[in-house]
Design a protein around this motif. Structure first.
Motif, short mmCIF file in Angstrom:
data_model
loop_
_atom_site.label_atom_id
_atom_site.label_comp_id
_atom_site.label_asym_id
_atom_site.label_seq_id
_atom_site.Cartn_x
_atom_site.Cartn_y
_atom_site.Cartn_z
N GLU A 1 0.83 -1.19 0.00
CA GLU A 1 0.00 0.00 0.00
C GLU A 1 0.87 1.24 0.00
O GLU A 1 1.95 1.26 0.59
CB GLU A 1 -0.90 0.00 1.22
N GLY A 2 0.41 2.26 -0.66
CA GLY A 2 1.11 3.53 -0.66
C GLY A 2 2.22 3.60 -1.68
O GLY A 2 2.35 2.76 -2.56
N ARG A 3 3.02 4.63 -1.54
CA ARG A 3 4.11 4.86 -2.47
C ARG A 3 5.28 3.94 -2.17
O ARG A 3 5.48 3.53 -1.04
CB ARG A 3 4.56 6.32 -2.35
N PRO A 4 6.09 3.66 -3.20
CA PRO A 4 7.27 2.83 -2.96
C PRO A 4 8.30 3.60 -2.12
O PRO A 4 8.45 4.82 -2.24
CB PRO A 4 7.81 2.53 -4.34
N SER A 5 9.02 2.86 -1.30
CA SER A 5 10.07 3.47 -0.49
C SER A 5 11.29 3.73 -1.38
O SER A 5 11.34 3.34 -2.55
CB SER A 5 10.45 2.55 0.66
N LYS A 6 12.30 4.36 -0.80
CA LYS A 6 13.53 4.65 -1.55
C LYS A 6 14.16 3.34 -2.02
O LYS A 6 14.60 3.21 -3.17
CB LYS A 6 14.50 5.44 -0.67
N ARG A 7 14.16 2.36 -1.15
CA ARG A 7 14.72 1.05 -1.50
C ARG A 7 13.92 0.40 -2.63
O ARG A 7 14.49 -0.15 -3.57
CB ARG A 7 14.72 0.15 -0.28
N ASP A 8 12.59 0.49 -2.54
CA ASP A 8 11.74 -0.07 -3.59
C ASP A 8 12.01 0.60 -4.94
O ASP A 8 12.06 -0.06 -5.97
CB ASP A 8 10.26 0.09 -3.22
N ARG A 9 12.15 1.93 -4.92
CA ARG A 9 12.42 2.65 -6.17
C ARG A 9 13.74 2.22 -6.78
O ARG A 9 13.86 2.06 -7.99
CB ARG A 9 12.40 4.16 -5.93
N ARG A 10 14.76 2.02 -5.95
CA ARG A 10 16.06 1.56 -6.46
C ARG A 10 15.93 0.19 -7.11
O ARG A 10 16.51 -0.07 -8.16
CB ARG A 10 17.09 1.51 -5.33
N LEU A 11 15.16 -0.69 -6.48
CA LEU A 11 14.95 -2.02 -7.06
C LEU A 11 14.17 -1.94 -8.37
O LEU A 11 14.47 -2.67 -9.33
CB LEU A 11 14.20 -2.92 -6.06
#
Length: 125
Positions: free
Chosen positions: A108-118
């Motif tokens: 849920e919600g926006r991706p975290s910084k780690r998620d965006r990097r992945l």
């Protein structure tokens, strides 16, 4: 009281939150009375077999009690008897829906910084 309007009964039995929603469901053909599409003004009598489609699933019920007033949930459940096949089918569909949501891995919600990097790494940027 020997008969009640379909939209009033559906509202009183708590299949829909408002009478307007019950009327709309009748207009859209989501309510059948004795294998015939029911209008909101159709009369409901004791012993009628109804098939109701709403966000909770498809209900196949028999009318046991008539009422024009909305009471508690316990009173509303006493107004009808749902068939065993209907209950099983609704539970099966609910379990399938729940399994689909769990298997997705959707966060849920926006991706975290780690998620965006992945995500960027996966897309090759």
């Amino acid at each position: 009281m020997s008969s009640v309007r379909m939209d009033k009964w559906l509202w009183a039995a708590r299949f829909f939150k408002t009478r307007a929603l019950a009327s709309r469901a009748c207009e859209l053909g989501r309510v059948e009375s004795n294998q015939q599409t029911a209008k909101a003004s159709r009369i409901v009598k004791l012993g009628d077999m109804l098939q109701i489609t709403n966000e909770g699933g498809i209900f196949s019920i028999e009318v046991l009690m008539l009422s024009e007033v909305r009471g508690s949930a316990a009173v509303a459940q006493g107004m009808y008897r749902e068939s065993a096949e209907s209950k099983e089918l609704r539970l099966k569909v609910a379990e399938e829906r729940k399994a689909m949501l769990q298997g997705d891995g959707v966060t849920e919600g926006r991706p975290s910084k780690r998620d965006r990097r992945l995500i960027h790494r996966f897309r090759g940027r």
